[in-house]
Design a protein around this motif. Structure first.
Motif, mmCIF file in Angstrom:
data_model
loop_
_atom_site.group_PDB
_atom_site.id
_atom_site.type_symbol
_atom_site.label_atom_id
_atom_site.label_comp_id
_atom_site.label_asym_id
_atom_site.label_seq_id
_atom_site.Cartn_x
_atom_site.Cartn_y
_atom_site.Cartn_z
ATOM 1 N N GLU A 14 0.815 -1.218 0.000
ATOM 2 C CA GLU A 14 0.000 0.000 0.000
ATOM 3 C C GLU A 14 0.847 1.265 0.000
ATOM 4 O O GLU A 14 0.541 2.220 -0.702
ATOM 5 C CB GLU A 14 -0.922 0.016 1.223
ATOM 6 C CG GLU A 14 -1.947 -1.085 1.238
ATOM 7 C CD GLU A 14 -2.654 -1.186 2.576
ATOM 8 O OE1 GLU A 14 -2.231 -0.523 3.556
ATOM 9 O OE2 GLU A 14 -3.626 -1.953 2.656
ATOM 10 N N HIS A 15 1.865 1.278 0.853
ATOM 11 C CA HIS A 15 2.612 2.521 1.056
ATOM 12 C C HIS A 15 4.022 2.204 1.540
ATOM 13 O O HIS A 15 4.203 1.387 2.427
ATOM 14 C CB HIS A 15 1.890 3.370 2.106
ATOM 15 C CG HIS A 15 2.482 4.721 2.295
ATOM 16 N ND1 HIS A 15 2.716 5.261 3.526
ATOM 17 C CD2 HIS A 15 2.896 5.656 1.402
ATOM 18 C CE1 HIS A 15 3.241 6.470 3.392
ATOM 19 N NE2 HIS A 15 3.360 6.726 2.106
ATOM 20 N N ALA A 16 4.986 2.872 0.938
ATOM 21 C CA ALA A 16 6.375 2.756 1.397
ATOM 22 C C ALA A 16 6.853 4.142 1.797
ATOM 23 O O ALA A 16 6.548 5.129 1.140
ATOM 24 C CB ALA A 16 7.268 2.205 0.295
ATOM 25 N N ARG A 17 7.568 4.194 2.901
ATOM 26 C CA ARG A 17 8.162 5.459 3.347
ATOM 27 C C ARG A 17 9.634 5.175 3.601
ATOM 28 O O ARG A 17 9.984 4.362 4.434
ATOM 29 C CB ARG A 17 7.478 5.959 4.615
ATOM 30 C CG ARG A 17 8.040 7.286 5.081
ATOM 31 C CD ARG A 17 7.342 7.806 6.336
ATOM 32 N NE ARG A 17 7.106 6.765 7.316
ATOM 33 C CZ ARG A 17 5.886 6.329 7.649
ATOM 34 N NH1 ARG A 17 4.823 6.826 7.109
ATOM 35 N NH2 ARG A 17 5.748 5.381 8.547
ATOM 36 N N GLY B 72 7.693 1.123 -8.308
ATOM 37 C CA GLY B 72 7.274 -0.044 -9.073
ATOM 38 C C GLY B 72 6.575 -1.102 -8.244
ATOM 39 O O GLY B 72 5.908 -1.989 -8.782
ATOM 40 N N ARG B 73 6.688 -1.013 -6.927
ATOM 41 C CA ARG B 73 6.175 -2.065 -6.044
ATOM 42 C C ARG B 73 4.980 -1.632 -5.197
ATOM 43 O O ARG B 73 4.117 -2.435 -4.878
ATOM 44 C CB ARG B 73 7.334 -2.505 -5.130
ATOM 45 C CG ARG B 73 6.980 -3.460 -4.039
ATOM 46 C CD ARG B 73 7.113 -4.891 -4.556
ATOM 47 N NE ARG B 73 6.980 -5.871 -3.521
ATOM 48 C CZ ARG B 73 5.812 -6.325 -3.056
ATOM 49 N NH1 ARG B 73 4.700 -5.851 -3.503
ATOM 50 N NH2 ARG B 73 5.775 -7.261 -2.132
ATOM 51 N N PHE B 74 4.929 -0.348 -4.812
ATOM 52 C CA PHE B 74 3.921 0.122 -3.860
ATOM 53 C C PHE B 74 2.941 1.099 -4.516
ATOM 54 O O PHE B 74 3.303 1.821 -5.440
ATOM 55 C CB PHE B 74 4.596 0.809 -2.669
ATOM 56 C CG PHE B 74 5.401 -0.143 -1.833
ATOM 57 C CD1 PHE B 74 4.814 -0.800 -0.761
ATOM 58 C CD2 PHE B 74 6.727 -0.403 -2.128
ATOM 59 C CE1 PHE B 74 5.543 -1.694 -0.001
ATOM 60 C CE2 PHE B 74 7.465 -1.294 -1.373
ATOM 61 C CZ PHE B 74 6.873 -1.944 -0.304
ATOM 62 N N ALA B 75 1.733 1.123 -3.974
ATOM 63 C CA ALA B 75 0.710 2.042 -4.488
ATOM 64 C C ALA B 75 1.095 3.492 -4.234
ATOM 65 O O ALA B 75 0.755 4.372 -5.027
ATOM 66 C CB ALA B 75 -0.645 1.733 -3.843
ATOM 67 N N ASP B 76 1.798 3.752 -3.151
ATOM 68 C CA ASP B 76 2.206 5.114 -2.825
ATOM 69 C C ASP B 76 3.576 5.079 -2.156
ATOM 70 O O ASP B 76 3.903 4.121 -1.460
ATOM 71 C CB ASP B 76 1.178 5.764 -1.891
ATOM 72 C CG ASP B 76 1.236 7.272 -1.907
ATOM 73 O OD1 ASP B 76 1.986 7.844 -2.729
ATOM 74 O OD2 ASP B 76 0.538 7.896 -1.095
#
Length: 186
Positions: free
Chosen positions: A30-33, A57-61
């Protein structure tokens, strides 16, 4: 390390997950930070671009957090005056922000500015303040320690629980300790 050309595939990324909660968060994608330390040479322009390419390329956001302002405290501890320490932290923070923005723009990310979070963006965020206060009190509640409140500055991005949200309102599932992500040339 040189920055790969736009058409090259992103470098190999190895993710070490310390728990099943982390694996579930990675699987949801879903989300990467990414926390980018302004004073750590590991985060070269090329490395930031690799992380951005992999994350996008991997996360929605995807967001990047760079805690430059609290670095002023370290400079003061080294003997710099408060004004000079703040200036050094600001300067390095701007340099790091520019590297992140350049990587995102190189990857054609239209809303690059909105994806970079610094202390200024978090300082006025009510949800971040609430979660930070809760995290600050948690060790004392477990051990029974009582002490004066420490200076208020973030140790890292607001990675506290599944209810946390980033500035854009996205859920930010997390897991202590933070997953380790390493890149290597393709």
């Amino acid at each position: 390390m040189s920055t790969p050309e736009r058409d090259e595939p992103p470098a190999a990324v190895a993710v070490t997950l310390p728990s099943s909660r982390c694996a579930a968060a990675i699987d949801r994608a879903e989300h990467a930070r990414f926390g980018i330390s302004p004073f750590n040479r590991y985060f070269s322009a090329g490395r930031i671009r690799q992380l951005a390419a992999w994350g996008l390329g991997r996360f929605a956001d995807v967001h990047f957090y760079m805690p430059a302002a609290p670095s002023a405290f370290a400079f003061e501890a080294l003997g710099y005056g408060p004004e000079r320490a703040a200036w050094k932290a600001r300067r390095q923070g701007q340099y790091t922000r520019n590297r992140i923005l350049a990587a995102l723009r190189d990857l054609d990310v239209a809303d690059a500015e909105d994806r970079v979070l610094g202390w200024a963006e978090l300082d006025g965020n009510a949800e971040y303040s609430r979660l930070y206060g809760r995290a600050e009190l948690a060790p004392r509640a477990r051990t029974g320690l009582r002490s004066r409140r420490a200076p208020r500055f973030p140790a890292r991005a607001p990675e506290l629980n599944n209810d946390a949200q980033c500035r854009s309102g996205h859920a930010t599932p997390t897991c202590p300790p933070v997953p380790r992500i390493e890149t290597s040339p393709a």
